[in-house]
Each structure stands twice: as C-alpha cells, then as structure tokens.
Motif scaffolding. Sequence first.
Motif, short mmCIF file in Angstrom:
data_model
loop_
_atom_site.label_atom_id
_atom_site.label_comp_id
_atom_site.label_asym_id
_atom_site.label_seq_id
_atom_site.Cartn_x
_atom_site.Cartn_y
_atom_site.Cartn_z
N GLU A 140 -4.47 10.16 -4.59
CA GLU A 140 -3.58 9.11 -5.10
C GLU A 140 -2.98 8.25 -3.99
N ASN A 141 -3.40 8.46 -2.75
CA ASN A 141 -3.00 7.60 -1.64
C ASN A 141 -1.49 7.48 -1.46
N ASN A 156 2.07 8.03 0.46
CA ASN A 156 2.46 7.99 1.87
C ASN A 156 3.51 9.03 2.24
N THR A 206 -4.63 13.82 -1.69
CA THR A 206 -5.99 13.41 -1.34
C THR A 206 -6.58 12.35 -2.26
N ASP A 264 0.83 -1.22 0.00
CA ASP A 264 0.00 0.00 0.00
C ASP A 264 0.86 1.27 0.00
#
Length: 476
Positions: free
Chosen positions: A344-345, A347, A342, A236
């Motif tokens: 495209e996730n 990290n 916000t 993720d």
Amino acid sequence: MKLNIRDQVEKYDGMILPLYEDGLATKVLSLPLDELQGSKKFEGKMGTTYKLTAVVESSLKEIVLLGLGKKDDLNFRKLLNGFADAYRLVKKQKTEKVVLHIENLEHQEILAKAATEAVLMADYSFDLKTKEKEDKEIELDMITSVDMKIINEAYVLAESNLVARDLVNQPANLMYPETLAEKVLELGEEKGFEVEIFELEAIEAMEMEAFLSVAKASDRDPRLIVMRYKGNPDSDEVLGYVGKGLTYDSGGLSIKPTTGMVTMKSDMGGAAAVIGAMTAIADMELKVNVTAVVAACENMISGNAYRPGDIIGSMGGKSIFIGNTDAEGRLTLIDAMHYIVTRENVNKVLDIATLTGAAIYCTGDAASAAISNNDDFFKAVNESFNKSGEQIWRMPIFDEYKELIKHEEADLTNTAGNPGTITAGLFIGEFTGDLPWTHIDIAGTAFSKKEKGILSKGGTGAAVKPLYYLAKNEEA
C-alpha cells in the motif's frame, strides 16, 4: 439528542451554566453565587457541579452549575468530563429543552469544542432491549458565537467516536468478520473513502498463514478490510493504520475462563478505532492520504484449530512458534502489517490493538501504552492524544527485550513473556520494515465497565480522535 447553536435563549426547562473559579459571576441569571461560594457548596473548581431549581419567568428551571477551574489553567480532558457530568445531571431531571451558556466566557473556542464533544458522547448508550416508542429526544441549545468550523469538527469527532463504540458494543453473534466488512463498505460509501474486501481465497493466495492460523477454527470466514482515503492525490505520502479486528476471542485451545470471554466482543477495539478515524478524516475532507487495514476474524475452537507448540509461517516469511493460542492478535496484525507496508506504499505506520492484559497493569484505564521506533513520529502521536483529551504513555525498547521474542525452533515466538506489553509490540515491529512506526495497546482504555465522564458502559471509542488529529497533522 439534538444539538443547536444559537445566539440567544429560547424557551427551556433546563440549563447548564459553566463558571470560572476566579470570577464566579454571571449575568445570565440572578443566583446566590456569593452564598454558594461562602458555604463552599460550589466554588467553581474544575469539574465540580451543583444542581438547583429556580423560578425563572414564572416557570421552574433545572439549573446545573459547572465549575471550570481557573481561567488560565484549563485542561481539555477535564473539561470534557465536566461537561459530560453536567449534561447527565440535567438530563436526569427529565428535561426536554436545555440551554448551555458559554457566550461571553473567556476561552470560548475550547469550551465550545469540549461541550459539543462531551454532550454528544455522554448522551450515548447501547442496549438491544425491546422498546416501546422512544420518548421525545432531549434538545440542547448552545449559546455561543464561535466559528462554526470548530463546532462542526467537534461534532464529527464525537459522531465518529460513537461509530467505534457501536462497532465494539455489538455482540459477536451480530458483529463478525462478514458483517463488519459490510458495515465498513456502508461507511465508505456514506463518508467518501474507498473500501476493498479480501475474502478467504484471496487471503490464502497472499499466504497470510499467521492470520489464517488464528481464523481457521471458526465457522465464519475471515475478511481482510482495506480502507483508502485519497485527500491529496498530488502527494506520494501515505499514512498507514492497522487495527486489530478480532470480532471474538475465545482464547482458542488456550481457552479463556468464562468471565474473560463475556466481553471479548471488545477485542476489535483497534479495528473500531481506525474505522472511526477514517469516517472522521473523510467527513472533514482532510488533504492527506490515509490507508487503513483490518484483519478481521474469530479465534475459536475446533478440530482444525492451531495448537500450542505449532510452528507456523507468515506473509512476511518468518516462522513463529506458538506458545499460547490466546496470544492471537499479534499474529493477525503481522500479516496485516506486512501487507500494508509492502503493498500500500505507506510512508509511516501505526498499529492499534487491545493486545495485552499486561497493558492494564502498566497504565490502567487512564492511558494507552505505546512503543515506537521513531522519536519524531511518536512526538506527533503524543501531541494528537493530548489534543484529543486522551492519554498515552511510551514504553522503553531495550535490547534485552528484543532478544525475548526470538525462539530456538523458529524465528519468533508469540509468547515472549514479561514485559508482555513491550514484547508483544516488538513482535509486530519485526514486520514494519524500516518505516517510522508506533504501536498502541488500548487493552485498558477500549472498554469501560461503568459510565463515567464522557464514557458510556462498554466500548469507549478510544483513539478515534487522536488518529484523526494525527492525520490532520500530516496535511499538506
């Protein structure tokens, strides 16, 4: 230029012969090295060169000696420039087949890597002159036994750097938002990363008012370019890159002088950096996920242009007082930043831009300036620059600087004043959420006024290699 890796010498008319200062000797040719050292014409000091013509096997050879300095004091940046200078020197002799000897030298891996990158980058030039048939390209045989994985990575990094140079060097009448988007689509298909292009209506639907305010005076519509590389679908974790994509910057109503506009095709150096890095990341099939975003537009002048004194909105919801329309890059970046954070996730996120003239006063053309909200993330960025042979310098973030970007009539101002490099970066930082973030200002390093070392005149491909190494560092 054609580069070959060989284990023995074939026919040649030129040679590059690297030699260490502490051990000035070679078995390759019979040369008067003691005499050269005694006369101090060539002592093997790092980056020094000496050219001579010798008769070898009954034919004339153009020989360039390259000093590597001391064996235990190698500097990758200096090695790159040394090999580039040596290559250009032997190329000027109208050679067609050059041999580069690094076999049997200590630290052969780092030498092979530096030599591969350097000769490819030094061979590059850009012009759009009408030309007759090209002369036969120079062929270079590198004599080495290092693992081909090292050579392949160096080759990919050099080629990706040149992709970025070409993007920057294309004049603005040829490279504008639409054609930049088309080029990225081609690269994505060729290299293996996903590309999504948002056109004007989609950008308007996302309420990217800051980006659109900059773009609206141009007859050429903007493009939001999104690149996604999914090398580790089981993870993720996504590393985010945002590159400034001003394909031309007139300054808007706060117009630049003519001398300041001539090279403004280079104002997309940040976009070129992330595009070049994505080609390298995909080419090397890194096991990492990376998403890159470029808000591409022109900053022009018309009756529809945004004005000094305007108060505009942004995708992130904050209002912005416009003190100067030539402080436009940060406006496009904040909407691109809000989008990537916000939607495209990612990290952690890094933005890169030819953002402020003030950066040149901070670090000149020797290093890029940076600010960061996370020590660990910046440490990784710094290490990536060091590994690539490029340089970066971190600026401080004091509370007093954060106050400067506020405005009495709006949430923020796009002209916070000095220290301009830091306040411009902090303006972008208002839209990164709580993510680890680093901002890099390449205003001083993205464009070179002259040929020197690995750099050609024009776009330099600054930060392509560091961004690749940063992604490689994230591999599972």
